[in-house]
Design an enzyme around this catalytic site. Sequence first.
Site, PDB file in Angstrom:
ATOM      1  N   ASP A 186       0.828  -1.191   0.000  1.00 29.02           N
ATOM      2  CA  ASP A 186       0.000   0.000   0.000  1.00 29.02           C
ATOM      3  C   ASP A 186       0.879   1.265   0.000  1.00 29.02           C
ATOM      4  O   ASP A 186       1.878   1.330   0.712  1.00 29.02           O
ATOM      5  CB  ASP A 186      -0.861  -0.039   1.280  1.00 29.02           C
ATOM      6  CG  ASP A 186      -1.964   0.980   1.275  1.00 29.02           C
ATOM      7  OD1 ASP A 186      -2.755   0.993   0.326  1.00 29.02           O
ATOM      8  OD2 ASP A 186      -2.048   1.770   2.238  1.00 29.02           O
ATOM      9  N   GLU A 244       1.715  -0.534  -4.919  1.00 27.91           N
ATOM     10  CA  GLU A 244       0.766   0.517  -5.294  1.00 27.91           C
ATOM     11  C   GLU A 244       1.604   1.790  -5.423  1.00 27.91           C
ATOM     12  O   GLU A 244       1.748   2.558  -4.482  1.00 27.91           O
ATOM     13  CB  GLU A 244      -0.317   0.708  -4.235  1.00 27.91           C
ATOM     14  CG  GLU A 244      -1.376   1.704  -4.698  1.00 27.91           C
ATOM     15  CD  GLU A 244      -2.092   2.451  -3.559  1.00 27.91           C
ATOM     16  OE1 GLU A 244      -3.166   2.990  -3.804  1.00 27.91           O
ATOM     17  OE2 GLU A 244      -1.559   2.514  -2.432  1.00 27.91           O
TER      18      GLU A 244
HETATM   19  C1  GLC Z   1      -4.186   3.005  -0.491  1.00 26.52           C
HETATM   20  C2  GLC Z   1      -5.379   2.096  -0.476  1.00 26.52           C
HETATM   21  C3  GLC Z   1      -6.587   2.897  -0.150  1.00 26.52           C
HETATM   22  C4  GLC Z   1      -6.409   3.527   1.202  1.00 26.52           C
HETATM   23  C5  GLC Z   1      -5.140   4.353   1.219  1.00 26.52           C
HETATM   24  C6  GLC Z   1      -4.766   4.754   2.602  1.00 26.52           C
HETATM   25  O1  GLC Z   1      -4.263   3.931  -1.484  1.00 26.52           O
HETATM   26  O2  GLC Z   1      -5.484   1.446  -1.693  1.00 26.52           O
HETATM   27  O3  GLC Z   1      -7.748   2.123  -0.158  1.00 26.52           O
HETATM   28  O4  GLC Z   1      -7.494   4.332   1.517  1.00 26.52           O
HETATM   29  O5  GLC Z   1      -4.050   3.596   0.746  1.00 26.52           O
HETATM   30  O6  GLC Z   1      -4.428   3.617   3.333  1.00 26.52           O
END
Ligand code: GLC
Length: 608
Positions: A186, A244
């Site tokens: 993440d 991500e």
């Molecule tokens: C990432 C996740 C998202 C979340 C954010 C904060 O972007 O994919 O769903 O809200 O992190 O943790």
Amino acid sequence: MTWWREGVLYQIYPRSFADSNGDGIGDLRGIAARLDYLEWLGVDGIWLNPIHPSPNVDWGYDVADYMGVHPDLGTLDDLDALVAEAARRGIRLLLDLVPNHTSDRNPWFRERPDFYVWSKEIPNNWRAAFGGGPAWTWDEERRAYYLHNFAPQQPDLDWWNEDVRDEFDRILRFWFDRGVAGFRIDVAHALIKDRELRDDVLDPEARGGVHRIHSMNRPETHEIFGRWRRLADRNEPSRILVGEVYVLEVAEWARYYGSGTDELNLAFNFALVHSDLDAAKMREIVAATEAALPSEAWPCWTGSNHDAMRFTTRWCGGDEALARCALLILLTLRGTPFLYYGDELALPNGRVPKERLLDVAAPPRDPGRTPMPWTPGDGGWSDPWLPLEEASRNVADQRDDPRSTLHFTRELIALRRSSEDLRLGAYVGLAAPEGVWAWRRGERTAVAVNLAAAPRRSRASRAGSCSARGASGRARSCRARSGSSRRRATSWPCSGRRRSGRAARETPRASRSCRASAARFSSASVRSRSLSGPAPGRRSAAPARSRRSTPTCCRRGPGRGRSAGRRRRSGRSRASRPSSATRSRGRLRGPSCRGALGSGARARRGSS
Ligand code: GLC
Ligand code: CA
């Protein structure tokens, strides 16, 4: 074979996938009970959104205990059972690692304040992603501000602290030892913050009005991924890291792969996610991606996720045939595709009435997180945590219908599995008319998708082909008007792909659809002979229509309208007759959407 390069991955939002005990919340046993389905679909791995104990301010992305399982979802034993049962079917399991921040209920926040980032006063202009205010909140107990790039209940960890790094090494090992195949990471681009907490750079031209060069995208972040990659690679088999990496500048994004073998294995490509479903734009992003990646790095494609929501809505306005085009793109580009649960049904965003919204973000992401519709009617759910108001696109119906998008997706996955070109072949962009995106994979396989609002025609060449396309219900408007439209398509022997051995036995459907489609697909802007001629697009005189019509799917798809009727009447025998290809006129017949995948083409020339 590296499974994560050649395979197809499938993202599951656990609360919304399958509920084993009728409490309205999807859970781990529910997922285990649906492994049959995932095996049938043909996926090689699944990624679960966070499963850990969490107060759910951000639905699991505020982790209170990195080594536990949220009681709503099950137990550690359930997780072990899921890993084992999935492995038995050749399906690997990835978890979601949330290293940028924790929950403020994580015991660390009180017991190890040094794990977090503090300041006696608000030190800079950083903004929180949720709530829109400053990224700093006053903590009465510590009499200082703490940093949170997201909600105030999600304090950011201080990755300059060696103890934080050691702690996460432990977490990684804990799950690797349990047989987890890797992690989706993440907010991977933001772990390290500027040591001096300097201001981000305001720029009205920049996305969101700011260049976030100090609150995220720090070069030091790469050290962490190097360290984790070494840790992941020490396992047998080695584990994988999927980032991500929310960085839209492709060259900057590509750096998260390191040399290609020493940082992330895969990074989601948000430039594509944010693109329109537009041939020229997507083609450019893919070309830039291919150019930016180190030679040993491997792309990764997705259209939907729990944040961006569903591509069937975002890219396709709900149109099922366009959704098939999107699936064709995702599953045949060079790289690892991640499908989001329901993509295989062309599932659009759900409707969530205001009073049932639960998300912390604005705009809320709940419509992309509604329960998986397993059956018509209630979708197989009783009083689910998010509403399921519409289940007309559901697994049961589509599984019964060989012309459904579900079967289409399954066949594409099988075709991909059976084709080394599609799994591993190089990507080369091919010349194509405006609105058409065409590319070659490997030596013998070509793909074309017509995303234009008008039909397209180009020269055909000989080659078997496989098509996966939507076509128009308004067949009357399917007349090519390009400068090249006078040319008849060159015919080609419709042999389908020749496959042998295990792959052939495993994918009978793919070969059948391959042949059927070959007979129907007549545009062939991507096949061998046309490649050696001038680019058809340059001769095109056809203005693209500004509005898309509503296409239906012509290859065993949910046909509507005249062309579909004709297709239904003519049935498969027509579809599989090679001679119909010979008679065809080289047109991409749908006003909006046609994807075709030609294989066996000895494409000799291309352009990116
Ligand atoms: C990432 C996740 C998202 C979340 C954010 C904060 O972007 O994919 O769903 O809200 O992190 O943790
Ligand atoms: Ca449940």
